[in-house]
Design an enzyme around this catalytic site. Structure first.
Site, short mmCIF file in Angstrom:
data_model
loop_
_atom_site.label_atom_id
_atom_site.label_comp_id
_atom_site.label_asym_id
_atom_site.label_seq_id
_atom_site.Cartn_x
_atom_site.Cartn_y
_atom_site.Cartn_z
N THR B 39 0.81 -1.22 0.00
CA THR B 39 0.00 0.00 0.00
C THR B 39 0.85 1.28 0.00
OG1 THR B 39 -0.18 -0.18 2.40
CG2 THR B 39 -2.00 -1.06 1.11
N GLY B 40 2.17 1.12 0.10
CA GLY B 40 3.03 2.30 0.02
C GLY B 40 3.11 2.81 -1.41
N LYS B 65 -3.93 -3.48 7.71
CA LYS B 65 -4.80 -3.14 6.57
C LYS B 65 -5.47 -4.35 5.94
CE LYS B 65 -2.79 1.31 5.45
NZ LYS B 65 -2.20 2.21 4.47
N THR B 119 14.28 -3.07 -1.22
CA THR B 119 14.68 -2.04 -0.25
C THR B 119 16.18 -1.75 -0.25
OG1 THR B 119 12.90 -2.88 1.13
CG2 THR B 119 14.49 -1.36 2.17
N GLU B 120 16.51 -0.46 -0.32
CA GLU B 120 17.89 -0.02 -0.21
C GLU B 120 18.09 0.62 1.16
OE1 GLU B 120 19.22 2.78 -3.18
OE2 GLU B 120 21.23 2.89 -2.31
N TYR B 182 20.14 -2.35 -16.77
CA TYR B 182 19.23 -1.95 -17.83
C TYR B 182 20.03 -1.59 -19.09
CZ TYR B 182 16.41 -1.05 -13.60
OH TYR B 182 15.79 -1.12 -12.39
N GLU B 232 31.08 -4.98 -9.82
CA GLU B 232 31.61 -3.65 -9.50
C GLU B 232 32.60 -3.78 -8.36
OE1 GLU B 232 27.85 -1.79 -8.64
OE2 GLU B 232 28.01 -2.20 -6.50
N HIS B 270 26.40 2.52 -3.85
CA HIS B 270 26.04 1.24 -3.25
C HIS B 270 26.85 1.02 -1.97
CE1 HIS B 270 24.83 -0.48 -7.43
NE2 HIS B 270 23.84 0.16 -6.86
#
Lengths: 387, 312
Positions: B39-40, B65, B119-120, B182, B232, B270
C-alpha cells in the site's frame, strides 16, 4: 561515517575498554590545562583528523613537560597534516588529544569487522601491533588470528580465549583481555559499527591492556537508530560540496577531473566515470541522483556539479526506469535557467518517456548537445574539454 | 506440464524440478507473488507494473490493513495469512529499511520460497542476522538493494523497465547493479539477443543469492546458452565467481566491472561498492575474470557488439 579518535575513546570508556587518561583540546593553552590534570609527564599530543598515519606526518608528539606540551600543541594545531591517507593536500588540524604517556611493553593489533564472504563478524588480532595490518596480512598471513562469530549467537568466552591464547598473552592478562574483547564486540553491535580497530593495543610494563589508539567507522545505513553518533559528525572533515549534496539526499563524491557527470544509479554512475576516462578525459565527480529522483534533486545535483570550478564540461547519462526522462529533462532545464550554464553539456538519455524528455530539452532553447549512445556521449564530452 | 524452477541452495531440503522446455531460473509465470508493503507509494506503483507485465500478484501485506484491496489485490496483515489464503510462494518486499529485515524473516518463516527484496539502506548488522537466519530455511533471498528478477515474457518480480527486455533467451544476466543492468540488457536486446532470466543480486555488502548461486542454476537451464555477469568494486564476489566458472561452468560468460576510476575508501553509492585497502579493486576483479576464462568487456559503449561476437 568516520569519527575522531577522542570520540571513539569516549565510546570505549562507556563500554569499559581501557584507554589512557586524557582529554581533547582546541588550543595550545587548553592542551596544557589538560596535561596538568593527568598526574605527571610525559604526555602525548595527538592531532585529531579523520585519517591514519598521523605519526608519520608529524601529528603525534611526546611532551616531557608543560612547556613542551605548549610547544607541541602550537606546532600541531592548525597545521596542514599530510599522511599517506590524506592525499597530498593534507588536512587542517583543529583539535588535539592530550594523553598520559604509557610504559609500553608490547604492541598488538585488534579489530572487529563484518566479513562479507561468510556473513559473520570477524575479530582480527595480531602480535605485530603498530604496523599496517594489510602489510602484515600480505607478508605473513599466519601472524593474523581470525575468529568468526555468528551474529545470531554473539561472542562467546571461547572466542575470547582463542584470540588471547593465539596472541601468547601472559596468564595474568587472559582475563582482562577477554573481558575487554567482549565489551568491544558489544560496542560494535550496539552501535552498528562497520569497523572497530585498535592499533596499537598495548600491554604496559605494569601488565595492563590499554587501547592506545581507537578507530571506529559506522554503517551509514544504521545511523538512523543512533542519534548520539550523528552528533559526532565533523563537517570540517568533509568536502563542502559533498555536505551540500548530502542535504539533498544526493550521492556525490568530489574528484579531481574536469568532466562533471550526473547519472541515475550507482553502478551506471561508476561505469560512466570509467568511460569518460577511457575517452581521454577525467571525471570530476561521482553523482548518483538515484532511482526515484525528482526534478528538484536533478536541479540541485546540476547546481553542485557546476559549482566545482574544475568542471569544464558535463555529461548527463540517464537510463530512464523509475526516473523518467521527462522528469530528468525538467530538472536540467530548471537548473540551467536558474544557475546559467557556462560549460558544454552533453545529454544522453534512454528508456522511459524518452521522446517527452527529448522534446523538453529541444524546446528549452538551451544549448545542449545530445548524444545517440554512451560511446558517442563520452567522445563528445571528452572532445569538448580537450581530452 | 510446468514446474517452478525454484533453485534451492540446499538440495536436501527442497526438490529441484525442471520443466522440459524451461527458459528461466528461480521465477516463471507460475510464480505467485505476495507484495510486502503493497500500500506504500512504491509498492503500489511497481505492483501495477508487475501485474501489467503478466505477473501473478496474488496478495499484498500491510500490517493493520487486512481486508482492504490494492486495485484487485487482497491485502493481509501477515505473510502467513497471505500464504494460507492465496498460495503465494514468492514475496516482493518494498518495506522501508528499518523494518525490512523483519519482513524478510517473516516471509521465510511463512514458507515463502523466493524472497525478492528491493529495499535499499538496510543496516549491515540486520542483514548479517537475516543471512545467518536464512541458513536454516529453504527460502532463497534475492537482494536487498536490487531491481529484482525478470524472466522476459513470463514474469517480472521487480522494478526494472520491462520493454527493454527480449523474451526467449538464450542469455542469462546477473548483476550487482540496477540501471547498469538496464543499460546492458538494452544493448543485448538491440543486438537481437534475448534473455532467459535477468537477476539483480543487489549492491549491498551482505546479500542473499550470489553470482555462484545464479551460475549454478543457469548451468542447469537448457535454454541458457551464455551468461552476462556485471560486477563492480568492493568485496570478492567476482573473484569467487571467476574461480567457480573456471572449474564448474560450461557456457560462455561475458563480464563487465564498473569502478575502474573509483577512489579507494569511498562508498560509491552502493553500500557494497567500496575499495577497502587493497581489496575490491576493479583491476583485480578484471584480472581474476580473465584468468577464469571470462570474456571481459572493458568498454560499456560497445557492450552489445562485444556480446554478439562472443555469443554468436
Amino acid at each position: 561515517m568516520k569519527i575522531h579518535e577522542y570520540q571513539a575513546k569516549a565510546l570505549f570508556r562507556k563500554y569499559g575498554v581501557p584507554i589512557p587518561e586524557g582529554g581533547v583540546a582546541f588550543s595550545a593553552e587548553e592542551a596544557v590545562e589538560v596535561a596538568e590534570t593527568l598526574g605527571g609527564y610525559p604526555v602525548v599530543v595527538k592531532a585529531q583528523i579523520h585519517a591514519g598515519g598521523r605519526g608519520k606526518g608529524g601529528g603525534v608528539k611526546l611532551a616531557p613537560s608543560a612547556e613542551q606540551v605548549q610547544k607541541a600543541a602550537q606546532a600541531i594545531m592548525g597545521m596542514n597534516l599530510v599522511t599517506p591517507q590524506t592525499g597530498p593536500e593534507g588536512r587542517r588540524v583543529r583539535k588535539i588529544l592530550v594523553e598520559q604517556g604509557l610504559n609500553i611493553a608490547k604492541e598488538l593489533y585488534l579489530s572487529v569487522i563484518p566479513d562479507r564472504a561468510t556473513a559473520k563478524i570477524v575479530v582480527m588480532a595480531s602480535a605485530a601491533g603498530g604496523m599496517d595490518i594489510e602489510e602484515v596480512a600480505a607478508q605473513t598471513p599466519e601472524k593474523i588470528i581470525k575468529v568468526f562469530i555468528n551474529p545470531l549467537l554473539g561472542i562467546q568466552p571461547y572466542h575470547g580465549r582463542e584470540v588471547a591464547f593465539g596472541l601468547n598473552l601472559a596468564p595474568a592478562l587472559i582475563k582482562p583481555f577477554t573481558s575487554m574483547l567482549k565489551n568491544l564486540y558489544q560496542l560494535f553491535v550496539d552501535y552498528d559499527c562497520s569497523l572497530v580497530e585498535i592499533n596499537p593495543l598495548v600491554i604496559t610494563a605494569e601488565d595492563t591492556v590499554v587501547a592506545l589508539d581507537a578507530k571506529i567507522n559506522f554503517d551509514d545505513n544504521g545511523l538512523f537508530r543512533h542519534p548520539d553518533v550523528r552528533e559526532y559528525r565533523d563537517l570540517d572533515e568533509e568536502d563542502p560540496l559533498e555536505i551540500e549534496a548530502s542535504e539533498f539526499n544526493l550521492n556525490y563524491i568530489n574528484l579531481d577531473g574536469n568532466v562533471g557527470n550526473m547519472v541515475n544509479g550507482a553502478g551506471l554512475a561508476m561505469a560512466t566515470m570509467d568511460i569518460i576516462k577511457q575517452a581521454g578525459a577525467e571525471p570530476a565527480n561521482f553523482l548518483d541522483v538515484g532511482g526515484g529522483a525528482s526534478a528538484e534533486m536533478v536541479e540541485n545535483g546540476f547546481r553542485i556539479i557546476l559549482s566545482d570550478q574544475n568542471v569544464k564540461g558535463i555529461l548527463i547519462n540517464i537510463f530512464g526506469g523509475i526516473l523518467r526522462c521527462d522528469v530528468l529533462a525538467e530538472g536540467v532545464v530548471q537548473a540551467a535557467k536558474k544557475t546559467g550554464i557556462n560549460v558544454p553539456v552533453v545529454v544522453r538519455m534512454e528508456g522511459t518517456n524518452i521522446e517527452e524528455g527529448r522534446r523538453i530539452l529541444a524546446e528549452s532553447g538551451l544549448n545542449l548537445i545530445t548524444a545517440t549512445d554512451l560511446k558517442d556521449a563520452a567522445r563528445k564530452v571528452a572532445g569538448l574539454v580537450g581530452g | 506440464m510446468r514446474f517452478s524452477v525454484l533453485g534451492s541452495k540446499d538440495k536436501h531440503t527442497k526438490l529441484e524440478s525442471f520443466e522440459e522446455h524451461g527458459v528461466s531460473i528461480f521465477a516463471d509465470e507460475n510464480t505467485r507473488v505476495v507484495v510486502q508493503g503493497i500500500t506504500g507509494r512504491e509498492g503500489q506503483f511497481h505492483t501495477r507494473n508487475c501485474i501489467a507485465y503478466g505477473t501473478q500478484v496474488v496478495a499484498g501485506v500491510t500490517p493493520g490493513k487486512a481486508g482492504q484491496k490494492m486495485d484487485e489485490v487482497p491485502v493481509f496483515n501477515t505473510v502467513k495469512d497471505a500464504v494460507e489464503k492465496t498460495g503465494a510462494n514468492c514475496s516482493l518486499i518494498f518495506v522501508p529499511p528499518a523494518f525490512a529485515a523483519d519482513a524478510i524473516m517473516e516471509a521465510a518463516d511463512a514458507g515463502i520460497e523466493l524472497i525478492v527484496t528491493i529495499t535499499e539502506g538496510i543496516p549491515v548488522l540486520d542483514m548479517l542476522k537475516v543471512k545467518n537466519y536464512l541458513d536454516h530455511k529453504p527460502a532463497r533471498l534475492i537482494g536487498p538493494n536490487c531491481p529484482g528478477i525478470i524472466s522476459p515474457g513470463r514474469t517480472k518480480v521487480g522494478i526494472m523497465p520491462a520493454p527493454i527486455h527480449k523474451p526467449g533467451g538464450p542469455i542469462g544476466v546477473i548483476s550487482r547493479s540496477g540501471t547498469l543492468t538496464y543499460e546492458v540488457v538494452n544493448q543485448l536486446t538491440l543486438q537481437g539477443i534475448g534473455q532467459t532470466t535477468c537477476i539483480g543480486i543487489g549492491g549491498d555488502p551482505i546479500n542473499g543469492t550470489d553470482f555462484i548461486d545464479c551460475l549454478e542454476a543457469f548451468e542447469k537451464d537448457p535454454e541458457t546458452r551464455g551468461v552476462v555477469l556485471v560486477g563492480e568494486i568492493g568485496g570478492t564476489a567476482e573473484e569467487q565467481a571467476a574461480e567457480f566458472i573456471s572449474q564448474n561452468f560450461s557456457k560462455a560468460v561475458v563480464g563487465f566491472i564498473s569502478g575502474l576510476t573509483a577512489p579507494p575508501g569511498r562508498r560509491m553509492g552502493h553500500a557494497g561498492a567500496i575499495i577497502s585497502g587493497r581489496s575490491g579493486t576493479a583491476q583485480a576483479k578484471i584480472e581474476a575474470m580473465q584468468a577464469g576464462g571470462i570474456h571481459v568487456c572493458r568498454d560499456l559503449g560497445t557492450f552489445g557488439e562485444f556480446c554478439a561476437e562472443v555469443f554468436k
